[in-house]
Design an enzyme around this catalytic site. Structure first.
Site, PDB file in Angstrom:
ATOM      1  N   CYS A  90      48.893  18.434   3.971  1.00  0.00           N
ATOM      2  CA  CYS A  90      49.637  19.259   4.238  1.00  0.00           C
ATOM      3  C   CYS A  90      50.327  20.066   5.128  1.00  0.00           C
ATOM      4  CB  CYS A  90      49.091  21.104   3.949  1.00  0.00           C
ATOM      5  SG  CYS A  90      49.973  21.646   4.347  1.00  0.00           S
ATOM      6  N   CYS A  93      49.958  22.288   6.996  1.00  0.00           N
ATOM      7  CA  CYS A  93      48.373  22.635   7.939  1.00  0.00           C
ATOM      8  C   CYS A  93      48.032  21.908   9.255  1.00  0.00           C
ATOM      9  CB  CYS A  93      47.758  21.929   6.661  1.00  0.00           C
ATOM     10  SG  CYS A  93      47.891  22.902   4.794  1.00  0.00           S
TER      11      CYS A  93
END
Length: 169
Positions: A90, A93
């Site tokens: 991600c 993230c």
């Protein structure tokens, strides 16, 4: 010019001394030994060289704590716990890693920060119905207290956590 971590440590000790706050104070970021999350905090050391300065990164390891389960961590927490549910693939993230390090330092006396990889621990992600990444859940007294999703700046995250804790207390 490439520097090894031992060279950086030597420079850091030589320039700042062995009792420097950077070398002796661990990060306030926590992780679970059964849930390995290798986080690093990068500080920058400016070294003057002749007419210009060089900036060298200093890496400080996250503080690690041992818990047999996520529930045990929550039950034994002496302050609210901010959990970052993330995945290694991600992008947002990964953007949040240095921001969480900064927030951990800024709010260290108010909140404990923990990261959980949803790919490695899907049962925890399912239990808290994590459907978007990153998702942040604040736990207080072992229970979910507040949650929000998406990447944000350190200032936005600090404001969100502080506002959430003040409003819902």
């Amino acid at each position: 010019m490439a520097l090894s971590s031992s060279t950086i440590s030597s420079l850091h000790s030589h320039l700042l001394g062995p009792t420097s706050s950077l070398s002796s104070s661990p990060s306030k970021l926590s992780s679970l030994s059964s849930l390995p999350f290798p986080l690093r905090r990068t500080h920058f050391l400016q070294i003057p060289t002749s007419s210009r300065s060089r900036i060298l990164p200093l890496v400080v390891e996250a503080k690690k704590q041992s818990f047999s389960s996520f529930d045990e961590l929550l039950a034994n927490a002496d302050k609210p716990v901010l959990v970052d549910f993330y995945a290694t693939w991600c992008g947002p993230c990964q953007f949040m890693v240095p921001i969480l390090n900064e927030v951990s330092v800024r709010l260290g006396d108010k909140i404990q920060v923990v990261k959980i990889d949803t790919e490695k621990y899907p049962s925890i992600a399912n239990k808290y119905k994590i459907e978007a990444l990153p998702t942040f859940v604040i736990f207080k007294d072992g229970e979910p207290f507040d949650r929000f999703e998406g990447a944000m700046t350190a200032d936005q995250l600090v404001e969100r956590v502080e506002t959430g804790l003040k409003v819902k207390q």
